[in-house]
Design a protein around this motif. Structure first.
Motif, PDB file in Angstrom:
ATOM      1  N   LEU A  47       8.757  17.246 -30.505  1.00  0.00           N
ATOM      2  CA  LEU A  47       9.598  16.118 -30.111  1.00  0.00           C
ATOM      3  C   LEU A  47       9.406  15.884 -28.612  1.00  0.00           C
ATOM      4  CD1 LEU A  47      11.212  16.908 -32.854  1.00  0.00           C
ATOM      5  CD2 LEU A  47      13.061  15.659 -31.755  1.00  0.00           C
ATOM      6  N   THR A  48       8.901  14.691 -28.316  1.00  0.00           N
ATOM      7  CA  THR A  48       8.701  14.345 -26.895  1.00  0.00           C
ATOM      8  C   THR A  48       9.961  13.634 -26.404  1.00  0.00           C
ATOM      9  OG1 THR A  48       6.457  13.838 -27.595  1.00  0.00           O
ATOM     10  CG2 THR A  48       7.045  13.288 -25.317  1.00  0.00           C
ATOM     11  N   SER A  49      10.487  14.062 -25.284  1.00  0.00           N
ATOM     12  CA  SER A  49      11.677  13.374 -24.781  1.00  0.00           C
ATOM     13  C   SER A  49      11.314  12.471 -23.600  1.00  0.00           C
ATOM     14  CB  SER A  49      12.748  14.389 -24.405  1.00  0.00           C
ATOM     15  OG  SER A  49      12.182  15.391 -23.600  1.00  0.00           O
ATOM     16  N   SER A  50      12.158  11.495 -23.383  1.00  0.00           N
ATOM     17  CA  SER A  50      11.881  10.525 -22.316  1.00  0.00           C
ATOM     18  C   SER A  50      12.127  11.181 -20.963  1.00  0.00           C
ATOM     19  CB  SER A  50      12.781   9.298 -22.496  1.00  0.00           C
ATOM     20  OG  SER A  50      14.118   9.702 -22.662  1.00  0.00           O
ATOM     21  N   ARG A  51      11.309  10.795 -20.015  1.00  0.00           N
ATOM     22  CA  ARG A  51      11.473  11.346 -18.672  1.00  0.00           C
ATOM     23  C   ARG A  51      11.932  10.251 -17.710  1.00  0.00           C
ATOM     24  NH1 ARG A  51       6.562  12.520 -17.161  1.00  0.00           N
ATOM     25  NH2 ARG A  51       5.401  12.262 -19.085  1.00  0.00           N
ATOM     26  N   PHE A  52      12.695   9.288 -18.271  1.00  0.00           N
ATOM     27  CA  PHE A  52      13.230   8.207 -17.432  1.00  0.00           C
ATOM     28  C   PHE A  52      14.644   7.929 -17.880  1.00  0.00           C
ATOM     29  CE2 PHE A  52      10.398   6.784 -20.821  1.00  0.00           C
ATOM     30  CZ  PHE A  52      11.287   6.081 -21.620  1.00  0.00           C
ATOM     31  N   ALA A 101      11.290   2.630 -10.366  1.00  0.00           N
ATOM     32  CA  ALA A 101      11.394   2.749  -8.911  1.00  0.00           C
ATOM     33  C   ALA A 101      11.854   1.421  -8.289  1.00  0.00           C
ATOM     34  CB  ALA A 101      10.056   3.181  -8.332  1.00  0.00           C
ATOM     35  N   ASN A 102      11.495   0.326  -8.969  1.00  0.00           N
ATOM     36  CA  ASN A 102      11.847  -0.992  -8.426  1.00  0.00           C
ATOM     37  C   ASN A 102      13.073  -1.602  -9.116  1.00  0.00           C
ATOM     38  OD1 ASN A 102       9.398  -0.747  -7.016  1.00  0.00           O
ATOM     39  ND2 ASN A 102       8.303  -1.570  -8.795  1.00  0.00           N
ATOM     40  N   GLY A 103      13.923  -0.765  -9.591  1.00  0.00           N
ATOM     41  CA  GLY A 103      15.119  -1.285 -10.250  1.00  0.00           C
ATOM     42  C   GLY A 103      14.950  -1.341 -11.749  1.00  0.00           C
ATOM     43  N   PRO A 104      16.010  -1.733 -12.456  1.00  0.00           N
ATOM     44  CA  PRO A 104      15.952  -1.711 -13.919  1.00  0.00           C
ATOM     45  C   PRO A 104      14.983  -2.748 -14.496  1.00  0.00           C
ATOM     46  CG  PRO A 104      18.045  -2.640 -13.148  1.00  0.00           C
ATOM     47  CD  PRO A 104      17.312  -2.219 -11.916  1.00  0.00           C
ATOM     48  N   VAL A 105      14.303  -2.339 -15.560  1.00  0.00           N
ATOM     49  CA  VAL A 105      13.412  -3.254 -16.278  1.00  0.00           C
ATOM     50  C   VAL A 105      14.019  -3.490 -17.658  1.00  0.00           C
ATOM     51  CG1 VAL A 105      11.069  -3.631 -17.128  1.00  0.00           C
ATOM     52  CG2 VAL A 105      11.461  -2.247 -15.075  1.00  0.00           C
ATOM     53  N   ASP A 120       4.692   7.460 -24.886  1.00  0.00           N
ATOM     54  CA  ASP A 120       3.605   7.869 -23.992  1.00  0.00           C
ATOM     55  C   ASP A 120       3.429   6.865 -22.860  1.00  0.00           C
ATOM     56  OD1 ASP A 120       3.303   9.996 -25.634  1.00  0.00           O
ATOM     57  OD2 ASP A 120       1.588   9.184 -26.754  1.00  0.00           O
ATOM     58  N   TRP A 121       3.488   5.599 -23.254  1.00  0.00           N
ATOM     59  CA  TRP A 121       3.302   4.536 -22.270  1.00  0.00           C
ATOM     60  C   TRP A 121       4.450   4.523 -21.245  1.00  0.00           C
ATOM     61  CZ3 TRP A 121       6.435   0.152 -21.472  1.00  0.00           C
ATOM     62  CH2 TRP A 121       5.885  -0.823 -20.633  1.00  0.00           C
ATOM     63  N   ALA A 122       5.690   4.602 -21.768  1.00  0.00           N
ATOM     64  CA  ALA A 122       6.859   4.505 -20.896  1.00  0.00           C
ATOM     65  C   ALA A 122       6.971   5.731 -19.985  1.00  0.00           C
ATOM     66  CB  ALA A 122       8.121   4.355 -21.746  1.00  0.00           C
ATOM     67  N   ASN A 123       6.650   6.915 -20.561  1.00  0.00           N
ATOM     68  CA  ASN A 123       6.731   8.124 -19.742  1.00  0.00           C
ATOM     69  C   ASN A 123       5.770   8.049 -18.568  1.00  0.00           C
ATOM     70  OD1 ASN A 123       8.817   9.666 -20.641  1.00  0.00           O
ATOM     71  ND2 ASN A 123       7.590  10.929 -22.043  1.00  0.00           N
ATOM     72  N   SER A 124       4.582   7.508 -18.835  1.00  0.00           N
ATOM     73  CA  SER A 124       3.617   7.457 -17.743  1.00  0.00           C
ATOM     74  C   SER A 124       3.993   6.368 -16.748  1.00  0.00           C
ATOM     75  CB  SER A 124       2.205   7.238 -18.300  1.00  0.00           C
ATOM     76  OG  SER A 124       2.138   5.959 -18.903  1.00  0.00           O
ATOM     77  N   LYS A 125       4.650   5.336 -17.243  1.00  0.00           N
ATOM     78  CA  LYS A 125       4.969   4.233 -16.356  1.00  0.00           C
ATOM     79  C   LYS A 125       6.258   4.474 -15.561  1.00  0.00           C
ATOM     80  CE  LYS A 125       5.103  -0.707 -16.104  1.00  0.00           C
ATOM     81  NZ  LYS A 125       4.958  -1.984 -16.741  1.00  0.00           N
ATOM     82  N   PHE A 126       7.268   4.998 -16.267  1.00  0.00           N
ATOM     83  CA  PHE A 126       8.579   5.123 -15.591  1.00  0.00           C
ATOM     84  C   PHE A 126       8.981   6.564 -15.300  1.00  0.00           C
ATOM     85  CE2 PHE A 126       8.814   1.389 -18.477  1.00  0.00           C
ATOM     86  CZ  PHE A 126       8.798   0.393 -17.516  1.00  0.00           C
ATOM     87  N   GLY A 127       8.185   7.488 -15.792  1.00  0.00           N
ATOM     88  CA  GLY A 127       8.588   8.881 -15.686  1.00  0.00           C
ATOM     89  C   GLY A 127       8.922   9.273 -14.254  1.00  0.00           C
TER      90      GLY A 127
END
Lengths: 394, 243
Positions: free
Chosen positions: A97-102, A187-191, A215-222
């Motif tokens: 189970l991968t958890s979100s890092r954001f 980093a630039n506020g909520p998306v 995977d995409w979100a973790n790399s982008k917002f992590g």
């Protein structure tokens, strides 16, 4: 007058009548115990693998470390631990189970449904999901993020929260149609994203998003470095397997206890089955011994008649056939009567258990019938060999 | 009546036996004894001459052979050796060139069911069965040679109809002997062995039994070997031997 009638007058099987009845009784009880053991085992296997009984949670277990005051903050599973779990014979497949890092929050996308909540996401490989849905896919062109929430979550809302707060109850269909707004902290506020619930899971108690989105979100917002997973999901043939339970216990792991509830039943079933068939086998052995002695006694008590019959030209084969016909039919009757009793019991058990919402077949299993046939074969061989041995002596 | 019916049958039989003798040679259906001597009698017959013991004898198919011998010279031993009831002898007994010692179990049973019938000196009936059951047993041991009505017919001939339903244990020796004779005649055979078959019968009964036996042997083209203590004129023997 036919030959077997004449032979019956000469070779009296009444010599050890009481022994014979004793052997018959012993054999009946032995057969009953053995076949009952087989049938109980068959019923249990049936319960485990039968579609009617097998809810979707049965074969998937989410595993994590037991949280005690000592392990707080150390709930991550190391790679070694995970690969060790994977090696166990009772584990058919393992997913992390991968958890979100954001940081993420959700709110009603329209004003008709005002709510706001902080949230987390997790993801698992699709193989471990019990939701089959064409909407369950995400790529960077997607207009919404598909979500899977636990059924228990909706139950909690409907039967706990909504009732106490005077809020309307929500059906699965209704929830599927609620547009959600997801805010991910960057980093630039909520998306802002839109999300839709596309399914409800009984299997994994978490809010799930597709692995590709995660995977995409973790790399982008992590915001944090990738951490070791703290939860894994395994597929197993038999969540009631006591080995599995022992393994988890030994390694300080835990899972939803309800899913392993079969384990206790299974241990009881194992004990009952083992006692039953071992007792049955021992009794069968003694019954066979008595039978053998009975045949020996009968032949010995008619040895003069048998000798004269052979002298007059009776073939050993004729005598063996006659004796088998004398001794074996009671065995056939016992096997069939025992099978009939077990079939009746099974029918009764089916009705009794269906009252408890446990569904077993109303008929005895093919394994039981095959076992009965095998025992019959053993009986025949013992009869035949004994008769052959003692006829050839004369 | 009896005299008339007896005469042609003898003529019949000798004509028959001639044909049978030649066919026996042709098919080699015979009993051969080679230097046969029972172990208990061995010493006795090394010095004394015998036409059976310790020599070569062949009994051809269809032969009616009388063996006359005093007590203790091995009549019963011979019959039992031929029937493979005992094997404590030197030399060999062969049927159609096959040593009887090689015939075993089911094959031996088949030989006794199809080829050889016997009337024991000690009768050997099942005492707990009735006369009829004793006879019936030998009738149905193989595919029956006769219908069961034949039992009544033969019993009638030998005048034992009244004891057919009596346990043989309760019958007199004379009656038992006649039961044993009927029993032996119920099955198919090529050879009939008779060990003093009339020892318990008076002249009249012996005559009747002999006539029945002759008739049954003729019917089957069968030979017989009969042992007795004395001379007799029951049959027209093809050979008279002494032990």
């Amino acid at each position: 007058m036919n030959l077997s009638l004449l032979l019956k007058k000469l070779i009296k099987t009444s010599a050890g009548r009481s022994r014979f009845i004793l052997a018959i009784l012993g054999l009946s009880v032995a057969l009953f115990l053995i076949l009952a053991a087989v049938q109980i085992q068959a019923n249990y296997d049936d319960l485990l693998h039968n579609k009617t009984n097998q809810d979707s949670i049965a074969n998937f277990l989410v595993i994590n470390k037991v949280i005690t005051s000592e392990t707080i903050g150390q709930t991550a599973l190391t790679e070694n631990q995970i690969s060790d779990v994977k090696k166990q014979p009772f584990v058919q497949a393992l997913g992390v189970l991968t958890s979100s890092r954001f940081k993420v929050s959700a709110q009603g996308a329209s004003n008709q449904l005002p709510f706001y909540t902080d949230l987390f996401f997790e993801s698992v490989p699709d193989d471990f999901l019990d939701v089959n849905n064409k909407d369950w896919a995400w790529n960077d062109q997607s207009t919404f993020i598909p979500l899977i929430i636990p059924n228990s979550f909706l139950d909690m809302y409907n039967f706990g929260f909504a009732s106490s707060q005077g809020l309307p109850k929500l059906s699965q269909d209704l929830v599927r149609n609620i547009p959600l707004q997801i805010n991910i902290q960057s980093a630039n506020g909520p998306v802002k994203y839109y999300a839709k619930v596309v399914g409800f899971s009984d299997r994994i108690a978490s809010i799930l998003v597709p692995q590709s989105f995660m995977d995409w979100a973790n790399s982008k917002f992590g915001t944090e470095p990738p951490a070791s997973p703290s939860r894994i999901v395994i597929r197993t043939k038999d969540p009631g397997n006591p080995e599995l339970l022992n393994y988890l216990k030994e390694h300080g792991l835990t899972t939803d206890a309800d899913k392993t509830r079969f384990s206790k039943y299974r241990q009881i079933v194992n004990i009952v089955v083992n006692i039953s068939w071992i007792t049955g086998a021992v009794m069968l052995l003694f019954a066979l011994l008595i039978f053998t002695l009975f045949i020996q006694l009968t032949i010995a008590s008619c040895k003069d008649e048998i000798a004269l019959l052979i002298t007059l030209g009776a073939a050993p084969k004729q005598l063996k056939t006659f004796l088998i016909k004398q001794f074996f039919p009671p065995n056939i009757i016992i096997v069939f009567v025992t099978l009939a009793i077990i079939a009746l019991l099974q029918f009764w058990v089916k009705h009794w258990l269906s009252g408890e919402h446990i569904y077993v077949s109303g008929f005895i299993s093919i394994t039981t019938i095959i076992s009965a046939a095998l025992i019959m074969l053993v009986l025949w061989i013992v009869n035949f060999v004994t008769i052959k041995k003692y006829i050839n002596k004369h | 009546m009896r005299g008339i019916s007896k005469q042609p049958s003898i003529i019949d039989r000798s004509a028959f036996s001639h044909i049978l003798l030649s066919s026996a040679i042709l098919f080699n259906k015979m009993i051969q004894l080679k230097n046969l001597v029972p172990v208990p009698l061995k010493e006795k017959f090394q010095v004394r001459k015998s036409s059976i013991w310790n020599t070569e004898v062949t009994f051809n198919k269809g032969e009616w052979i009388k063996i006359k011998a005093p007590s203790g010279t091995g009549k019963t031993t011979l019959i039992h050796s031929l029937y493979k009831l005992r094997t404590d002898y030197e030399g060999s007994v062969s049927y159609n060139d096959k040593n009887i010692l090689e015939v075993q179990d089911d094959a031996l049973a088949s030989l006794r069911q199809q080829n050889i019938s016997i009337i024991f000196q000690d009768l050997r009936l099942f005492a707990n069965l009735t006369a009829r059951e004793n006879i019936e047993l030998n009738r149905v041991l193989q595919a029956p040679y006769y219908e069961s009505a034949m039992i009544e017919q033969m019993a009638d001939t030998l005048q034992i109809t009244h004891i057919l339903n009596q346990r043989t244990g309760l019958c007199s020796y004379g009656e038992q002997q006649r039961i044993a004779i009927v029993r032996a005649l119920m099955q198919p055979f090529e050879w009939l062995f008779m060990d003093e078959p009339f020892s318990h019968l008076d002249m009249d009964n012996s005559e009747r039994a002999a006539r029945l036996i002759a008739q049954e042997c003729r019917k089957r083209n069968a030979g017989f070997i009969l042992t007795d203590l004395d001379e007799d004129t029951h049959f027209s023997y093809t050979r008279n031997l002494t032990l």
